[in-house]
Design an enzyme around this catalytic site. Structure first.
Site, PDB file in Angstrom:
ATOM      1  CB  SER A  27      -0.921   0.008   1.229  1.00 35.08           C
ATOM      2  OG  SER A  27      -0.179  -0.199   2.416  1.00 35.08           O
ATOM      3  CD  GLU A  36      -2.325  -8.806  -2.910  1.00 36.50           C
ATOM      4  OE1 GLU A  36      -3.001  -9.072  -3.919  1.00 36.50           O
ATOM      5  OE2 GLU A  36      -2.141  -7.636  -2.496  1.00 36.50           O
ATOM      6  CG  ASP A  96       2.611  -6.692   1.235  1.00 34.61           C
ATOM      7  OD1 ASP A  96       2.262  -7.822   1.608  1.00 34.61           O
ATOM      8  OD2 ASP A  96       1.832  -5.724   1.178  1.00 34.61           O
ATOM      9  CD  GLU A 130      -7.371  -5.583   1.465  1.00 34.46           C
ATOM     10  OE1 GLU A 130      -6.241  -6.054   1.372  1.00 34.46           O
ATOM     11  OE2 GLU A 130      -7.680  -4.436   1.072  1.00 34.46           O
TER      12      GLU A 130
HETATM   13  O1  KIV Z   1      -0.357  -3.433   1.569  1.00 27.82           O
HETATM   14  C1  KIV Z   1      -0.986  -3.380   2.614  1.00 27.82           C
HETATM   15  O2  KIV Z   1      -0.980  -2.374   3.336  1.00 27.82           O
HETATM   16  C2  KIV Z   1      -1.762  -4.544   3.000  1.00 27.82           C
HETATM   17  C3  KIV Z   1      -2.757  -4.329   4.081  1.00 27.82           C
HETATM   18  C4  KIV Z   1      -3.954  -3.722   3.470  1.00 27.82           C
HETATM   19  C5  KIV Z   1      -3.071  -5.578   4.813  1.00 27.82           C
HETATM   20  O3  KIV Z   1      -1.631  -5.578   2.452  1.00 27.82           O
END
Ligand code: KIV
Length: 273
Positions: free
Chosen positions: A50, A120, A88, A187
């Site tokens: 994000s 994901e 991530d 989510e």
């Molecule tokens: O990228 C992010 O901030 C996320 C959250 C929404 C869990 O994956």
């Protein structure tokens, strides 16, 4: 281990033990100063992709690169003293298969020093989760609404609108658990489905737009601080950072314009040698 009193960094094993127990608290972090503020309150910090949208102004997370994630991951690790830090894996850095995922994830782990990666997870990623966990890389899965798939799914709509959708999310969750994920973000799913996922898997579920039935919660920090005019339905604004910042900047601009800044206390008067 209470977030306020802990004397060592939270591990993935600590998070796993919290299944069905005290709710797990987490937020996203992208830089060192904010990570140091969030750290004592959170069990884990997510360096989420994000970052592309809330820091870099991109329209979706699809444009985020592995180098961006590593740079922000390093910064967060400098600020976070005891929370587990999860980074991530961005779009395009793991989907080609286990080897590509290992190359990306091992770079993230080695260069940032973080404790786990998040991917994901579709049913197709089970092989990837297994490959990484077998090789010592803890994986947090992310099921339900998957922002990296927005160009296929056509938007950020909550899941659970049909039996097919419900079955897919449950299958993704079960596949990720079976493959060795230590926890999963859930989510944007209907409350009943979030409850079903949480009751089905033996690992903690971390909800975002997925109701209080989950084992913990995460929000995007700038959203919950009230930095943006618009937020999704599931976000509660716990502050109004945008107004506070606006007031401060307005006061600064006025002080510069009327020459009250810098003042007496803010100038150097050095003795000449
Ligand atoms: O990228 C992010 O901030 C996320 C959250 C929404 C869990 O994956």
């Amino acid at each position: 281990m209470s977030a306020q009193t802990r004397s060592r960094r939270v591990t993935c094993a600590d998070i796993m033990k919290r299944k069905g127990g005290e709710p797990i608290v987490s937020l996203t972090a992208y830089d060192a100063p904010m990570a140091s503020i969030l750290d004592p309150h959170c069990d884990f910090l997510l360096v989420g992709d994000s970052v592309g949208m809330v820091v870099h102004g991109l329209p979706t997370t699809v444009g985020v690169t592995l180098d961006m994630m590593i740079m922000h991951g390093k910064a967060v690790m400098r600020g976070a003293k005891t929370a587990l830090v999860v980074v991530d894996l961005p779009f395009g850095s793991y989907e080609a298969g286990p080897e590509q995922a290992f190359e990306s994830a091992s770079r993230v782990m080695m260069e940032t020093g973080c404790g786990a990666v998040k991917i994901e997870a579709g049913v197709y990623t089970a092989d990837i989760v297994r490959f990484l966990t077998d090789r010592g890389i803890p994986v947090m899965a992310h099921v339900g609404l998957r922002p990296q798939a927005v160009n296929v799914t056509g938007g950020f709509k909550a899941k659970g609108r049909s039996n097919d959708e419900t079955d897919t999310v449950l299958a993704e969750a079960e596949a990720a658990e079976k493959a060795g994920a230590f926890a999963m973000v859930v989510e944007g799913v209907d409350e009943a489905l979030a409850g079903q996922v949480t009751n089905t898997v033996s690992i903690p579920t971390i909800g975002i737009g997925a109701s209080a039935t989950c084992d913990g919660q995460i929000l995007v920090t700038p959203d919950m601080l009230g930095l943006f005019d618009w937020t999704p339905k599931f976000v509660r604004r716990f502050g109004n950072a945008r107004e506070r910042i606006d007031e401060a900047i307005e006061a600064y601009a006025a002080a510069v314009r009327n020459r009250t800044f810098p003042g007496e206390a803010e100038v150097y008067r050095v003795k000449k040698d």
